[in-house]
Write a protein that holds these residues in place. Structure first.
Motif, PDB file in Angstrom:
ATOM      1  N   TYR A 201      38.369   0.159  -6.021  1.00  0.00           N
ATOM      2  CA  TYR A 201      37.861  -0.990  -5.282  1.00  0.00           C
ATOM      3  C   TYR A 201      36.398  -1.186  -5.639  1.00  0.00           C
ATOM      4  N   TYR A 202      36.059  -2.385  -6.093  1.00  0.00           N
ATOM      5  CA  TYR A 202      34.664  -2.701  -6.391  1.00  0.00           C
ATOM      6  C   TYR A 202      34.142  -3.659  -5.339  1.00  0.00           C
ATOM      7  N   PRO A 203      33.015  -3.335  -4.674  1.00  0.00           N
ATOM      8  CA  PRO A 203      32.539  -4.144  -3.560  1.00  0.00           C
ATOM      9  C   PRO A 203      32.002  -5.491  -4.016  1.00  0.00           C
ATOM     10  N   VAL A 204      32.170  -6.487  -3.143  1.00  0.00           N
ATOM     11  CA  VAL A 204      31.638  -7.819  -3.387  1.00  0.00           C
ATOM     12  C   VAL A 204      30.978  -8.312  -2.106  1.00  0.00           C
ATOM     13  N   SER A 205      30.130  -9.308  -2.244  1.00  0.00           N
ATOM     14  CA  SER A 205      29.535  -9.925  -1.070  1.00  0.00           C
ATOM     15  C   SER A 205      30.573 -10.811  -0.399  1.00  0.00           C
ATOM     16  N   ASP A 206      30.263 -11.296   0.821  1.00  0.00           N
ATOM     17  CA  ASP A 206      31.214 -12.193   1.479  1.00  0.00           C
ATOM     18  C   ASP A 206      30.919 -13.655   1.154  1.00  0.00           C
TER      19      ASP A 206
ATOM     20  N   GLY B   1       0.784  -1.217   0.000  1.00  0.00           N
ATOM     21  CA  GLY B   1       0.000   0.000   0.000  1.00  0.00           C
ATOM     22  C   GLY B   1       0.818   1.269   0.000  1.00  0.00           C
ATOM     23  N   MET B   2       2.151   1.153  -0.016  1.00  0.00           N
ATOM     24  CA  MET B   2       2.980   2.348   0.008  1.00  0.00           C
ATOM     25  C   MET B   2       2.683   3.198  -1.223  1.00  0.00           C
ATOM     26  N   SER B   3       2.485   4.478  -1.015  1.00  0.00           N
ATOM     27  CA  SER B   3       2.087   5.339  -2.123  1.00  0.00           C
ATOM     28  C   SER B   3       3.137   6.373  -2.480  1.00  0.00           C
ATOM     29  N   MET B   4       4.220   6.447  -1.722  1.00  0.00           N
ATOM     30  CA  MET B   4       5.261   7.419  -2.005  1.00  0.00           C
ATOM     31  C   MET B   4       6.596   6.710  -2.119  1.00  0.00           C
ATOM     32  N   PRO B   5       7.515   7.236  -2.927  1.00  0.00           N
ATOM     33  CA  PRO B   5       8.809   6.598  -3.059  1.00  0.00           C
ATOM     34  C   PRO B   5       9.586   6.626  -1.756  1.00  0.00           C
ATOM     35  N   MET B   6      10.393   5.588  -1.545  1.00  0.00           N
ATOM     36  CA  MET B   6      11.217   5.535  -0.343  1.00  0.00           C
ATOM     37  C   MET B   6      12.448   6.399  -0.528  1.00  0.00           C
ATOM     38  N   LYS B   7      12.862   7.072   0.514  1.00  0.00           N
ATOM     39  CA  LYS B   7      14.053   7.910   0.481  1.00  0.00           C
ATOM     40  C   LYS B   7      15.232   7.133   1.063  1.00  0.00           C
ATOM     41  N   SER B   8      16.416   7.680   0.852  1.00  0.00           N
ATOM     42  CA  SER B   8      17.610   7.017   1.360  1.00  0.00           C
ATOM     43  C   SER B   8      17.542   6.801   2.865  1.00  0.00           C
ATOM     44  N   ALA B   9      16.965   7.774   3.591  1.00  0.00           N
ATOM     45  CA  ALA B   9      16.915   7.660   5.038  1.00  0.00           C
ATOM     46  C   ALA B   9      16.016   6.519   5.500  1.00  0.00           C
ATOM     47  N   ASP B  10      15.131   6.013   4.601  1.00  0.00           N
ATOM     48  CA  ASP B  10      14.231   4.935   4.975  1.00  0.00           C
ATOM     49  C   ASP B  10      14.895   3.566   4.882  1.00  0.00           C
ATOM     50  N   ARG B  11      16.110   3.512   4.379  1.00  0.00           N
ATOM     51  CA  ARG B  11      16.748   2.233   4.122  1.00  0.00           C
ATOM     52  C   ARG B  11      17.348   1.639   5.390  1.00  0.00           C
ATOM     53  N   LYS B  12      17.155   0.349   5.559  1.00  0.00           N
ATOM     54  CA  LYS B  12      17.781  -0.350   6.670  1.00  0.00           C
ATOM     55  C   LYS B  12      19.099  -0.953   6.197  1.00  0.00           C
ATOM     56  N   MET B  13      20.145  -0.768   6.979  1.00  0.00           N
ATOM     57  CA  MET B  13      21.468  -1.171   6.560  1.00  0.00           C
ATOM     58  C   MET B  13      21.891  -2.467   7.230  1.00  0.00           C
ATOM     59  N   PRO B  14      22.205  -3.515   6.454  1.00  0.00           N
ATOM     60  CA  PRO B  14      22.790  -4.699   7.057  1.00  0.00           C
ATOM     61  C   PRO B  14      24.165  -4.372   7.630  1.00  0.00           C
ATOM     62  N   GLN B  15      24.622  -5.241   8.485  1.00  0.00           N
ATOM     63  CA  GLN B  15      25.942  -5.037   9.087  1.00  0.00           C
ATOM     64  C   GLN B  15      27.019  -5.108   8.014  1.00  0.00           C
ATOM     65  N   LEU B  16      27.988  -4.187   8.077  1.00  0.00           N
ATOM     66  CA  LEU B  16      29.077  -4.177   7.115  1.00  0.00           C
ATOM     67  C   LEU B  16      30.263  -4.948   7.663  1.00  0.00           C
ATOM     68  N   THR B  17      30.982  -5.593   6.782  1.00  0.00           N
ATOM     69  CA  THR B  17      32.163  -6.332   7.179  1.00  0.00           C
ATOM     70  C   THR B  17      33.407  -5.657   6.624  1.00  0.00           C
ATOM     71  N   ALA B  18      34.557  -6.078   7.066  1.00  0.00           N
ATOM     72  CA  ALA B  18      35.814  -5.390   6.749  1.00  0.00           C
ATOM     73  C   ALA B  18      36.179  -5.558   5.278  1.00  0.00           C
ATOM     74  N   PRO B  19      36.814  -4.558   4.667  1.00  0.00           N
ATOM     75  CA  PRO B  19      37.246  -4.665   3.281  1.00  0.00           C
ATOM     76  C   PRO B  19      38.524  -5.484   3.180  1.00  0.00           C
ATOM     77  N   LYS B  20      38.798  -5.921   1.950  1.00  0.00           N
ATOM     78  CA  LYS B  20      40.044  -6.630   1.709  1.00  0.00           C
ATOM     79  C   LYS B  20      41.223  -5.673   1.617  1.00  0.00           C
ATOM     80  N   VAL B  21      40.942  -4.418   1.329  1.00  0.00           N
ATOM     81  CA  VAL B  21      41.998  -3.412   1.232  1.00  0.00           C
ATOM     82  C   VAL B  21      41.568  -2.191   2.040  1.00  0.00           C
ATOM     83  N   PRO B  22      42.518  -1.443   2.608  1.00  0.00           N
ATOM     84  CA  PRO B  22      42.143  -0.207   3.323  1.00  0.00           C
ATOM     85  C   PRO B  22      41.671   0.851   2.330  1.00  0.00           C
TER      86      PRO B  22
END
Length: 549
Positions: free
Chosen positions: A262-267, A33-54
């Motif tokens: 650096y291009y991100p990848v999943s774990d 039923g959502m009638s308006m577009p979601m904004k960036s602030a509405d996004r839920k962020m999964p936990q981030l893990t460490a990169p392979k490079v700094p």
């Protein structure tokens, strides 16, 4: 597939305060039923893990110490015949895809990249309506890719060469055989010659790689450039030209401390695809925080968003206005004074900035609140003979009632049991499913994009230009239960800056976005797709076939 499928390998420590990927992951699914577009602030962020490079913290760099690169104008290498023009020769351009190294910033080591004729952006190709040309696109790249390939994606299987390419001129009206069909890729050492008939109005187009399954990687590596079309009507307006007319190609990248891309990848090493890619720094014509010396006069800037997934919200410091004169496919009816320019991936906006009266001062182009380019206004300059007319070019409106076909097309995704995106879909179909959209030459159609995801998707159609009719909220409950569109609010007409000719449209979440277009052009197979490159590469692209009149 587990939740790890959509986690990026990013370093929380190196990204604090750098806004590296605050919007990097796909949003939660839209509520029914959502009638308006979601904004960036509405996004839920999964936990981030460490990169392979700094990763680089871009705030550690000195700003505005490098001059803005202005891509050179491509020059014809010779003349060639073409069967479509008996007794006539056409200019032939040679564009070579090459590996090179270039400093993104004075204080960074040279960054390995790919580009056309040894630069990114590549040379600007300038054409004029009525003057056809040929381009030989040569693949002189290495045989090994330097970015991570996901071999589980259709078209990027392990039996395919690691490096392959095919160039598409975005927004060009060309024969199907010269459009850059994604499966017409070719390997290093090979080339293709394409024909561009020059049968469209003046507009800012751009060229980029379009190889099936790895477009996101090849463009991220640097394979893009500007392609401008001029015509007599536009030239008669006396807009800023020559040295005062230049492309500004914007993209964001993740950059390691050693200068590497650096291009991100999943774990999940078996499936490294991620649904979105957002960088920690914005490149302007291939530089971080450049400056550009300008005269106190009018300039025409052709703004192009060449990012993988990020949208830009651009403004000028000191509340200085833009005068927008064109969108994707050419001039608007009149200049629009705007304080902000929003561009989704692949969208363009031509703006005139008047620096007169700012002698000796500086002005910044900002992405949200951060300065990404500094204009330094000289104390004096030559006499400005350009103009900004009150009227530009008529844009006759397409009457939706004249359409012979009204198509309703869902924008969706296929998730695993845990709710993680596996593939992005157009009308529930894969790339290899039979072609379902078969418009007929010289007819008008309307397409309604029913967005049932939580993302706003930039949808691009090859070959044609179109007009936005409206956007309208709908009931997701009714769609999910019966696949019917039940509107929950009035239709929203496009704002003035979207009333011109377009080739890429932002289809908002929870909305039906309608467009109208006339299918003029040569019959053949073309494609339509989301221009979030990660989505395009993972099934959010479909063929369509233009049938003869």
């Amino acid at each position: 597939m587990t939740l790890s499928r959509r986690r990026f390998l990013l370093g929380a420590g190196t990204l604090v305060g750098a806004c590296a990927l605050t919007d990097a992951l796909r949003p939660v699914r839209a509520a029914p039923g959502m009638s308006m577009p979601m904004k960036s602030a509405d996004r839920k962020m999964p936990q981030l893990t460490a990169p392979k490079v700094p990763l680089l913290n871009p705030t550690s760099l000195s700003k505005f110490v490098d001059a803005l690169p202005v891509p050179p104008i491509a020059r014809a290498a010779g003349q060639r015949t073409h069967p479509a023009y008996p007794g006539r020769t056409l200019p032939l351009y040679r564009m070579q895809m090459q590996a090179f190294r270039s400093r993104l910033h004075r204080d960074l080591p040279p960054t390995p990249q790919w580009g056309y004729n040894g630069s990114s952006p590549g040379p600007t190709i300038q054409t004029t309506r009525g003057e056809p040309l040929l381009i030989e696109w040569a693949n002189n790249l290495p045989t090994t890719h330097f970015l991570p390939i996901d071999h589980t994606i259709h078209g990027a299987e392990k039996d395919k060469p690691l490096v392959r390419a095919v160039t598409h001129v975005h927004g060009a009206r060309v024969p199907a055989g010269s459009d850059g069909w994604p499966e017409d890729w070719y390997v290093p050492g090979k080339s293709l010659q394409y024909h561009y008939p020059g049968v469209q109005d003046a507009a800012t187009l751009w060229y980029h790689d379009h190889a099936m399954g790895i477009t996101r990687l090849n463009i991220y590596a640097g394979l893009f450039g500007a392609f401008t079309v001029r015509d007599a009507e536009e030239l008669a307006l006396n807009l800023p030209s020559g040295d005062y007319d230049l492309p500004l190609m914007l993209c964001d990248r993740l950059i390691a401390k050693d200068g590497q891309l650096y291009y991100p990848v999943s774990d999940d090493p078996s499936a490294p695809w991620v649904s979105e890619c957002h960088g920690n720094a914005v490149l302007c014509n291939g530089k971080l925080y450049p400056y550009f010396e300008v005269e106190p006069r009018r300039y025409r800037l052709r703004l192009v968003n060449v990012a993988n997934t990020s949208f830009f919200d651009l403004s000028l410091s000191h509340d200085h206005p833009f005068q927008q004169i064109a969108s994707d496919q050419g001039l608007l009816t009149a200049p629009l004074e705007r304080s902000h320019i929003q561009l989704y991936p692949a969208e363009r906006a031509d703006v005139v900035i008047d620096f007169s009266g700012l002698d000796g001062q500086s002005l910044q182009l900002r992405q949200q609140s951060e300065g990404i380019l500094e204009f330094r206004v000289r104390d004096r300059g030559g006499h400005d003979t350009s103009a900004l007319p009150a009227a530009l070019r008529p844009v006759p409106r397409i009457d939706p009632a004249s359409a012979v076909q009204h198509r309703q097309l869902a924008l969706g995704e296929q998730d695993d049991a845990g709710g993680n995106a596996m593939t992005m879909l157009l009308d529930g179909k894969m790339w290899s499913d039979p072609i379902s959209e078969k418009p007929r030459q010289h007819t008008t159609e309307t397409w309604s994009f029913v967005n049932i995801t939580g993302d706003a998707h930039p949808i691009h159609l090859h070959l044609v230009r179109f007009q936005i009719i409206d956007r309208r909220p709908f009931d997701l409950f009714a769609w999910n239960a019966h696949r019917i569109v039940k509107y929950t609010g009035p239709a929203q007409p496009p704002p003035p800056h979207e009333t011109g000719w377009k080739d890429t449209v932002r289809a908002d979440a929870g909305m039906v976005t309608r467009i109208a277009m006339r299918f003029d052009g040569e019959p053949g197979r073309y494609v339509w797709h989301c221009h979030f490159l990660e989505h395009e590469d993972n099934e959010m692209m479909r063929p369509y076939e233009l049938l003869p009149a």
